[in-house]
Write an enzyme that holds these catalytic residues in place. Structure first.
Site, PDB file in Angstrom:
ATOM      1  N   HIS A 180       0.805  -1.222   0.000  1.00  0.00           N
ATOM      2  CA  HIS A 180       0.000   0.000   0.000  1.00  0.00           C
ATOM      3  C   HIS A 180       0.838   1.272   0.000  1.00  0.00           C
ATOM      4  O   HIS A 180       0.361   2.317  -0.456  1.00  0.00           O
ATOM      5  CB  HIS A 180      -0.925   0.016   1.228  1.00  0.00           C
ATOM      6  CG  HIS A 180      -2.127  -0.849   1.093  1.00  0.00           C
ATOM      7  ND1 HIS A 180      -2.081  -2.213   1.274  1.00  0.00           N
ATOM      8  CD2 HIS A 180      -3.416  -0.553   0.793  1.00  0.00           C
ATOM      9  CE1 HIS A 180      -3.295  -2.720   1.088  1.00  0.00           C
ATOM     10  NE2 HIS A 180      -4.126  -1.741   0.807  1.00  0.00           N
ATOM     11  N   ASP A 236      -6.069  -2.980   7.931  1.00  0.00           N
ATOM     12  CA  ASP A 236      -7.119  -2.997   6.898  1.00  0.00           C
ATOM     13  C   ASP A 236      -7.273  -4.427   6.383  1.00  0.00           C
ATOM     14  O   ASP A 236      -7.546  -4.660   5.206  1.00  0.00           O
ATOM     15  CB  ASP A 236      -6.784  -2.028   5.761  1.00  0.00           C
ATOM     16  CG  ASP A 236      -7.973  -1.736   4.845  1.00  0.00           C
ATOM     17  OD1 ASP A 236      -9.119  -2.032   5.237  1.00  0.00           O
ATOM     18  OD2 ASP A 236      -7.753  -1.224   3.731  1.00  0.00           O
TER      19      ASP A 236
END
Length: 381
Positions: free
Chosen positions: A245, A268
């Site tokens: 990410h 997440d």
């Protein structure tokens, strides 16, 4: 009740700094000042003892989903993350039909009441279709304060955070509503300008949902939300430190501007965390996980992560060059403050819950304790 314990000989990270050959006394479910007679001594030379990790943004793990699963599914996901050092987790929901989300929030509220999770995070449906990521565009809606209130009420006092795009109609009023009710308003999945983001923070938004992801990139003429969120000391930024990410330079930029006290590492995570590659569902969206990276089957957008916080910790120290103390801040101290739980968790201090992680010299998990009980016992994991 488990016998009292003294963890001895490790490097212990305390609020005042790291103590070599330190001691942590556990009496029942709490950390204590002094050991009672007959306490078990656990020798941990060559190890670290750090506070239990706290994940404020997590959708599941161990093959189980917080979004659409049963109570037992949620517990399976929670247990999986505990094995990796996460002793406190907030269950995150993704965009869905409001009534479905309300029902799921009600079930999660019961688990929160029982102490299994630390509350509910609504990531959507009040987000921008321009930055929807792995959310179903057909189910997105503007953040009508009445509908936001419906979801908050459905969590029966256990709503912790709502991620929304404050530039949408009703966005600023919804931020104000959340702030008034003690629920974190998080800016995320947003197409806001710099100026719109400043207004959202002024209205009460205090968190950036996975900074850099699902928002316009930083520009020199149109700085967008990233600049506004980085520069304001009222805002804490979430970072997904999985190597997918974020580029390490982006992580360093965030730490440079915010400091460890305003960064919260999150996972997440979706169902595949701690489980493996394969085909999964994230809410109504099909996800393919390959080589540990989750992407939507249709469109290929990144769909959450398969991260566990022990991996985020190790990467922070061994790849990103953070100090152990800064990693502890981002995984424990800061999220505890955000949740309003600093009096109970987030640091190794007498009177607080005996939630801790034992790491070996390579920063691999060697032990996990929650409420004074070993989840992973050193030498027996």
């Amino acid at each position: 009740m488990a016998p009292s314990k003294v963890l001895a000989g490790a490097r212990v990270v305390l609020p005042t700094g790291t103590v070599d050959e330190g001691r942590v006394v556990v009496d029942g479910t709490r950390i204590a000042d002094t050991a009672p007679p007959g306490a078990e001594v656990v020798e941990l030379p060559g190890h670290w003892v750090v506070p239990g990790f706290i994940d404020i943004h997590n959708h599941g793990g161990g093959g189980a989903s917080f979004t659409g699963g049963s109570a037992e599914d949620v517990l399976q996901g929670v247990r999986t993350h505990r094995l990796h050092g996460t002793t406190t987790v907030v269950a995150s929901l993704v965009t869905g039909d409001l009534d479905v989300l309300a029902r799921q929030a009600g079930m999660l509220a019961e688990l929160s009441q029982q102490g299994e999770i630390a509350g509910v995070h609504f990531e959507g449906p009040f987000i921008s279709p321009c930055r929807k990521g792995a959310h179903d565009e057909q189910l997105l809606r503007d953040p009508d304060p009445a509908e936001v209130r419906k979801l908050v009420d459905a969590a029966h006092g256990h709503a912790r955070m709502v991620t929304l795009a404050a530039e949408l109609p009703g966005g600023l009023d919804s931020v104000r509503l959340l702030a008034e009710h003690g629920v974190i308003a998080a800016v995320g999945h947003t197409d806001a300008t710099y100026e719109q983001t400043v207004r959202a923070v002024d209205a009460g938004a205090t968190v950036a949902t996975h900074l850099f992801n699902a928002m316009p990139p930083l520009g020199h003429r149109a700085p967008g939300p990233i600049a506004a969120l980085l520069e304001d000391e009222r805002v804490t930024v979430e970072l997904i430190n999985d190597g997918t990410h974020l580029h390490p330079a982006a992580l360093q930029l965030a730490f440079h501007h915010k400091g460890a006290g305003r960064v919260a590492f999150i996972t997440d995570a979706m169902d595949a965390a701690g489980f493996g590659d394969g085909r999964y569902m994230l809410g109504p969206m099909a996800v393919e996980v390959s080589d540990g990276v989750a992407r939507l089957v249709e469109g290929g957008s990144i769909a959450g992560s398969t991260l566990t916080l022990d991996r985020a910790f190790k990467r922070a120290v061994t790849v990103d060059g953070l100090s152990v103390e800064d990693a502890v801040a981002a995984l424990s101290v800061t999220p505890a403050r955000l949740l309003g739980l600093s009096d109970r968790i987030g640091s190794l201090e007498p009177g607080k819950d005996a939630d801790l992680v034992v790491l070996d010299a390579e920063f691999e998990v060697a032990g996990v304790m929650r409420h004074g009980e070993w989840v992973v016992e050193p030498g027996k994991g």
